[in-house]
Design an enzyme around this catalytic site. Structure first.
Site, PDB file in Angstrom:
ATOM      1  N   LYS A 179       0.863  -1.095  -0.055  1.00 30.65           N
ATOM      2  CA  LYS A 179       0.005   0.005  -0.070  1.00 30.65           C
ATOM      3  C   LYS A 179       0.960   1.221   0.103  1.00 30.65           C
ATOM      4  O   LYS A 179       1.759   1.369   0.953  1.00 30.65           O
ATOM      5  CB  LYS A 179      -0.672  -0.054   1.205  1.00 30.65           C
ATOM      6  CG  LYS A 179      -2.140   0.618   1.104  1.00 30.65           C
ATOM      7  CD  LYS A 179      -2.057   2.239   0.701  1.00 30.65           C
ATOM      8  CE  LYS A 179      -1.942   2.840   2.123  1.00 30.65           C
ATOM      9  NZ  LYS A 179      -1.607   4.361   2.389  1.00 30.65           N
ATOM     10  N   CYS A 288      12.669   9.028  10.479  1.00 28.69           N
ATOM     11  CA  CYS A 288      12.198   8.348  11.591  1.00 28.69           C
ATOM     12  C   CYS A 288      13.478   8.451  12.691  1.00 28.69           C
ATOM     13  O   CYS A 288      13.365   8.424  13.990  1.00 28.69           O
ATOM     14  CB  CYS A 288      11.799   7.059  11.412  1.00 28.69           C
ATOM     15  SG  CYS A 288      13.023   6.164  10.302  1.00 28.69           S
TER      16      CYS A 288
END
Ligand code: NAD
Length: 485
Positions: A179, A288
């Site tokens: 996705k 991150c």
């Protein structure tokens, strides 16, 4: 049916380009101009069903898992070669869609090629073992793929995060459904283009674009997937773990961070400066494992604040395609979020020495690179992930205090130490609670070294040999030998 003149990328299912079942599309914009640049399919549960069914069919046919691993590896190596041969084209597509500087886009395509190359080479090295059970018996253990793996991807590395999980998953013989990130979906499809050219069998790689709450939620809740790898925020990661627990599906979670570097007085300050540029300002802080906090020894604190402020104020700002050092944030929402952190930091008593607000004169989502000095451990800026170009600076007087400050958040993704004293660096490394510890260079490591989070930063490991274990499960075959032979 074309709804605009923009280029349109369909979903990739069973080696074919297909519209969403209900024909819907969504638009992606250039963060540097806010102008629309392309359309993709807006997938619903029906499209996810279609993609999972294609992956399941490939699994059932054993067209990939049953192939000799050496041959599987060769296909991945060929995909790697294709990415490299189209590096400039793919890097430009990536930069326009997600905003980061072009040189970082090139590095991301190169990194993606490296993942395919590394795991392509390892596919045939995945071996089982024999366990002796005495005369009359034999027993062996084989690593087998999970089956259908679901990959949910964040927008900050829209190609790299696909490559990081897809390469070991495919090397191990799984079939995948990806996705794409909703804000910059275009780069995930470079793997479809490479797969078609390299001869990956039908249904082994399927890619759908769409919203997280719609296509993403349908994928992680789908009854026919066998494994989930999610890279994204800690809150969504937790909700995915809950969805997976309903069906006992294994998960790998790569989540947020609030990583700190400890700077001792004996550190090479020019090296610290260079690492600030790369550590916090890469992709404008939307990383991150960014070096979001500097924890600095008392005696050099003022000097470090001054030097870091001066270098930050001198960074070039503009569109990624022109390779500026500070590029736009991904969206208007992200800019609001990041600016909100800076505004509140001032109110809570931090000292903003440069930046602190959006750059409203530029057309895109630009945030000024920001230094917040005199941050205290309990402040929001020391606790919450900002995901933007904002560096917090804190002060310490003993090594124990520095480690306590670095460890004092819910996260545990990365941590660093800058010092000329290796013993001191190791003392800190032993005590820092993070999946990766960097000494004198932020981000030491690569495709070969395991990556993942302690605490709320995640579960499981990507990269390196260790990652392959996450994409396989052990099957033990025990045999009683009959007939006296
Ligand atoms: P996000 O959690 O909002 O979204 C990540 C992905 O999940 C997207 O594809 C999104 O569409 C999808 N999604 C959203 N809601 C969903 C739901 N309910 N069900 C299923 N899928 C859903 O994260 P983001 O804003 O795209 O990325 C930024 C975050 O990712 C930061 O927290 C960053 O630290 C983290 N991140 C972590 C790593 C790592 O390796 N640890 C790497 C990159 C980014």
């Amino acid at each position: 049916m074309t709804t605009t003149d923009l280029p349109y990328t369909r979903n990739f299912i069973a080696n074919a380009w297909v519209d969403a079942a209900d024909g819907r599309r969504m638009t992606t914009e250039d963060p540097a101009t806010t102008l629309p640049i392309a359309e993709v399919a807006r997938s619903s549960a029906a499209d996810v069903d279609h993609a999972v069914a294609a992956a399941r069919a490939a699994t059932a046919a054993r067209s990939w898992s049953g192939m000799r691993p050496l041959a599987r590896g060769r296909v991945l190596t060929e995909m790697s070669r294709i990415l490299r041969s189209r590096k400039e084209e793919f890097a430009r597509r990536l930069t326009l869609d997600c905003g980061k500087r072009l040189s970082e886009g090139r590095a991301e395509i190169e990194g993606s090629a490296r993942y395919l190359e590394y795991y392509g080479g390892l596919a045939a090295a995945l071996e089982g073992k024999y366990i002796p059970l005495g005369d009359g018996y034999m027993d062996f253990v084989v690593p087998v793929p999970h089956g259908v793996t679901a990959h949910v991807i964040p927008w900050n590395y829209p190609a790299g995060m696909v490559a990081r999980s897809l390469s070991p998953a495919l090397a191990a013989g799984n079939a995948a459904v990806v996705k794409t990130p909703s804000l910059d979906p275009l780069s995930a499809f470079i793997f479809a283009e490479a797969a078609l050219e390299a001869g990956l069998p039908d249904g082994v790689l399927n890619i759908v674009s769409g919203a997280g709450s719609e296509a993403g939620a349908a994928l992680v809740a789908h009854p026919d997937i066998d494994h989930i790898v999610f890279t994204g925020s800690t809150d969504v990661g937790r909700s995915i773990m809950r969805a997976a627990s309903e069906r006992t599906v294994p998960v790998i979670l790569e989540l947020g961070g609030k990583s700190a570097a400890i700077v001792f007085a004996d550190a090479d300050m020019a090296n610290v400066e260079a690492n600030v540029v790369a550590g916090i300002f890469e992709n404008s802080g939307q990383v991150c494992d960014s070096m979001t906090r500097l924890v600095v020894e008392d005696s050099v604190y003022d000097e470090v604040v001054e030097r870091v402020t001066a270098l930050t104020a001198g960074l070039s700002i503009g569109a990624g395609i022109d390779d500026h050092e500070i590029t736009p944030l991904i969206s208007a929402d992200q800019l609001d979020t990041v600016e909100g952190f800076a505004t509140r930091a001032k109110a809570y008593g931090a000292r903003i020495t440069t930046g602190g607000a959006r750059l409203g004169d530029l057309p895109g989502h630009f945030m000024a690179p920001t230094i917040a000095a005199d941050v205290e451990p309990g402040m929001e800026l020391n606790q919450s992930e900002v995901f933007g170009p904002v560096l917090s600076i804190l002060r310490f007087s003993t090594a124990g205090e520095a480690v306590e400050v670095a460890n004092g958040t819910q996260y545990g993704l990365a941590a660093g130490v800058f010092t000329a004293d290796l013993d001191r660096a190791l003392w800190c490394a032993e005590r820092l609670e993070a999946g990766q510890i960097h000494v004198n260079e932020w981000g030491v490591g690569g495709v070969e070294t395991p990556f993942g989070g302690f605490k709320a930063s995640g579960l499981g490991r990507e990269k390196g040999l260790e990652s392959l274990e996450g994409y396989t499960q052990s099957k033990n075959v025990g045999i009683r030998r009959l007939n006296g032979f």
